[in-house]
Design a protein around this motif. Sequence first.
Motif, PDB file in Angstrom:
ATOM      1  N   VAL A 223      -2.122  -2.480 -11.307  1.00 51.52           N
ATOM      2  CA  VAL A 223      -2.152  -1.607 -10.052  1.00 51.52           C
ATOM      3  C   VAL A 223      -2.360  -0.451 -10.645  1.00 51.52           C
ATOM      4  O   VAL A 223      -1.035   0.569 -11.628  1.00 51.52           O
ATOM      5  N   ASN A 224      -3.523   0.368  -9.849  1.00 52.35           N
ATOM      6  CA  ASN A 224      -3.023   1.783 -10.103  1.00 52.35           C
ATOM      7  C   ASN A 224      -3.107   2.691  -8.438  1.00 52.35           C
ATOM      8  O   ASN A 224      -3.840   2.390  -7.845  1.00 52.35           O
ATOM      9  N   THR A 244       3.771  -8.813  -9.392  1.00 53.82           N
ATOM     10  CA  THR A 244       4.962  -9.580  -8.872  1.00 53.82           C
ATOM     11  C   THR A 244       5.047 -10.485  -7.848  1.00 53.82           C
ATOM     12  O   THR A 244       5.634 -11.618  -8.233  1.00 53.82           O
ATOM     13  N   ASP A 245       3.985 -10.471  -6.716  1.00 57.77           N
ATOM     14  CA  ASP A 245       4.480 -12.005  -5.776  1.00 57.77           C
ATOM     15  C   ASP A 245       3.316 -11.176  -4.660  1.00 57.77           C
ATOM     16  O   ASP A 245       3.003 -10.092  -4.196  1.00 57.77           O
ATOM     17  N   ASP A 249       1.474 -11.255   4.844  1.00 55.02           N
ATOM     18  CA  ASP A 249       0.238  -9.403   4.425  1.00 55.02           C
ATOM     19  C   ASP A 249       1.051  -7.965   3.263  1.00 55.02           C
ATOM     20  O   ASP A 249       0.468  -7.474   3.306  1.00 55.02           O
ATOM     21  N   PHE A 250       2.006  -8.572   2.110  1.00 55.89           N
ATOM     22  CA  PHE A 250       2.435  -7.119   1.594  1.00 55.89           C
ATOM     23  C   PHE A 250       1.918  -7.898  -0.096  1.00 55.89           C
ATOM     24  O   PHE A 250       2.673  -9.484  -0.160  1.00 55.89           O
ATOM     25  N   LEU A 251       1.668  -6.867  -0.822  1.00 49.77           N
ATOM     26  CA  LEU A 251       1.820  -7.039  -2.646  1.00 49.77           C
ATOM     27  C   LEU A 251       2.912  -6.371  -2.907  1.00 49.77           C
ATOM     28  O   LEU A 251       4.059  -5.656  -2.503  1.00 49.77           O
ATOM     29  N   HIS A 252       4.161  -7.015  -3.469  1.00 47.26           N
ATOM     30  CA  HIS A 252       5.018  -6.391  -4.763  1.00 47.26           C
ATOM     31  C   HIS A 252       4.567  -5.880  -6.044  1.00 47.26           C
ATOM     32  O   HIS A 252       3.846  -6.885  -6.699  1.00 47.26           O
ATOM     33  N   TYR A 253       5.131  -4.714  -6.396  1.00 44.91           N
ATOM     34  CA  TYR A 253       4.451  -4.567  -7.862  1.00 44.91           C
ATOM     35  C   TYR A 253       5.937  -3.672  -8.039  1.00 44.91           C
ATOM     36  O   TYR A 253       6.366  -3.092  -7.551  1.00 44.91           O
ATOM     37  N   ALA A 254       6.032  -3.896  -9.403  1.00 48.97           N
ATOM     38  CA  ALA A 254       6.332  -3.511 -10.552  1.00 48.97           C
ATOM     39  C   ALA A 254       6.807  -1.585  -9.908  1.00 48.97           C
ATOM     40  O   ALA A 254       5.831  -1.258  -9.869  1.00 48.97           O
ATOM     41  N   GLU A 314       5.741  -1.589  -2.789  1.00 46.86           N
ATOM     42  CA  GLU A 314       5.474  -2.626  -1.784  1.00 46.86           C
ATOM     43  C   GLU A 314       4.443  -1.758  -1.158  1.00 46.86           C
ATOM     44  O   GLU A 314       4.402  -0.805  -0.709  1.00 46.86           O
ATOM     45  N   GLY A 315       3.040  -2.672  -1.098  1.00 47.24           N
ATOM     46  CA  GLY A 315       2.301  -2.868  -0.262  1.00 47.24           C
ATOM     47  C   GLY A 315       1.681  -3.880   0.602  1.00 47.24           C
ATOM     48  O   GLY A 315       2.059  -4.615   0.677  1.00 47.24           O
TER      49      GLY A 315
END
Length: 662
Positions: A223-224, A244-245, A249-254, A314-315
């Motif tokens: 993602v950007n 990564t997950d 309600d949330f996205l986790h990204y490195a 986290e987004g």
Amino acid sequence: MSQSSFEKQIAATEQRYADHSSNRSQNEANLKVGGDWRQVETPKRVMKRLIDLELQELASKLIATEMVTQPIQSAVKQGEEVSLLERIIEEDDLVSSRFLPIGTAVARSVGRITLRQQGRTIGYGTGFLVSPELLLTNHHVLETADIAADSFVEFDFYERQDGTTRPTIIHRFRPRQFFLNDQRLDYAFVAVAPQSDEGLPLSDRGFIPLIAESGKVLIGEPVNVIQHPAGEPQQIAIRNNNITDVIDDFLHYAADTERGASGSPVCNMQWVLAALHHSGVPQRNLQGQILMIDGQVFDGRPENAERIAWKANEGVRISSIVQDVRSKLSADPNRHRIDIFETVIQNRPGTVPRPTVETPVTLTIPAITERSTSLQNYSDEQLDRLNPEEIAQMMSELDANTLEFSLETTSTEPILVAEGDSWFDYAPAGLDIIACLKHFFNYKIYNVSKAGDTLDNMAWGTTFDQRRWQRDRSPLEETLAAIEKHRPPVVLLSGGGNDIAGDELLSFLNHKISGLPPLRSDYTRFMLKDYFLQIFRFISNEIWKKDANIHIVVHGYGYPIPDGRAVIRLLGFSFVGPWLRPALVAKGYEQRTEQQQIMRDLIDDFNSMLEQFAATDSRLHYVDLRSLISDSDWQNELHLKNSGYRRVAGAFNQVIRPLIPS
């Protein structure tokens, strides 16, 4: 932003990250060849992503073979094989020449928020336009309307080639016009002044559309993030974050190599908005203290929050934000606030940001292929032999040809609005009435339909959100918003089939051993003549409150064959069905002739109700399909073959065409 609010967000994020540590290692293993991608993502999200990326051929193979762990030929490494999700991620590597121009257009809608209170600057954040009048950022950035009233957003704050960062464009917030935030999901919407301090229109900046549907990015994809870290000039972290997950309600990204910025848009590689960046998992020393990027201990001051060293980000998922806002506004007596938000929502995947004057982007609509154009001349037999790849290609072309819904362009052609069940929403299992009206009769239709929907839910909303302990918003609200936006001359309604099928059918039946008539006459009369009729009246009256001149087209169903046939299996999962034979057999009706007679009687009663309903107003139009649909037209217990839906669409066309002003 208050220290307590910010620290609460960090604590909640750290807890979610810790709770799902085992998920991340399992995800990593299942992403690779030999892993089971169904343990990482849902088939529905994977199918949507494949179609978004125009990988119809791969999607059709999945439907046809239900392959799960089989390796796939790599698109970038000759002779090598990869897993399904790795193949999707490869598609993100093959960026087109539009990537940078569209990214530049998106960046114009992202600005630095300067937080002011009592005449002094107290901090910075990032925010971005999601419509020509609304901006989205975090709750911990704009905690109150009073703070928003004193603060402002600054656009074009980036470093030029000569090293300068000016001129910039400043717009003031107008929280009295619209302000809505939520601490749990950490979002804040605020209205923005239509003109800048310099007298420039906000509408020229473009915006990043909100898409209500989920499935815009999969685990493993990059993602950007467009950001103003620590209030500095705009920076774009491209491809430095991989999902990564996906947790509720949330996205986790490195963690990326840049410092994060609260309120930044998180976009996929096609620049579609996937999440709102809001927090992360910080690096801590042996004493458990949060560290900053220079190795110093975080002192807790809000102005230093953007200098924290993060090990994961986290987004908040955009689909969750949209759902939460709709839930809040459904009880809001101020209809204008609801209308402001609903004009923001884009429900179609694949939406791209509207181009701006400064950075024009040419959007090429894929041409209808020679093969798909020839469908106009296909016989019924040829149409019914269409393979999943051809159906997926056709649906992709139809979406492309209605891209003006997403781009907010004007059109002289009328746009119809449709709400209904799987007879209006049957892809990818097959064609449906709406797809056939678009393809064979060239209608433009905004479709709010959802397979499996019931009349009860369409009108009032009957699904319960376990996470929020609230009733979900009814589809009718979206339909009414679409009516107000597109001003259709005709609205199409399809509903009732799911209310008399499946488990619902059991309630209509007496047990055969009881010796009573098969159909419970009092219950059937009440449900059809009273309850269903009241729902159709309610929906129609709500539509006419928006526009009293709208014509409404409803339809009955043909006589189904209760033989136990279900929809094909998709991606290793049974889609749905059967819906009729199990209930009939459960009540003791095992002979085919008696099963068919029961369904004929029930369908006749349903059609009689619709005929009675349509006779009450000249703006109502009822399409009787019983004589049009034959036994050989049924693909399964509830749905027709492609050729059957084409004929039904022809019957609709005969009713609709005279209702549209020339």
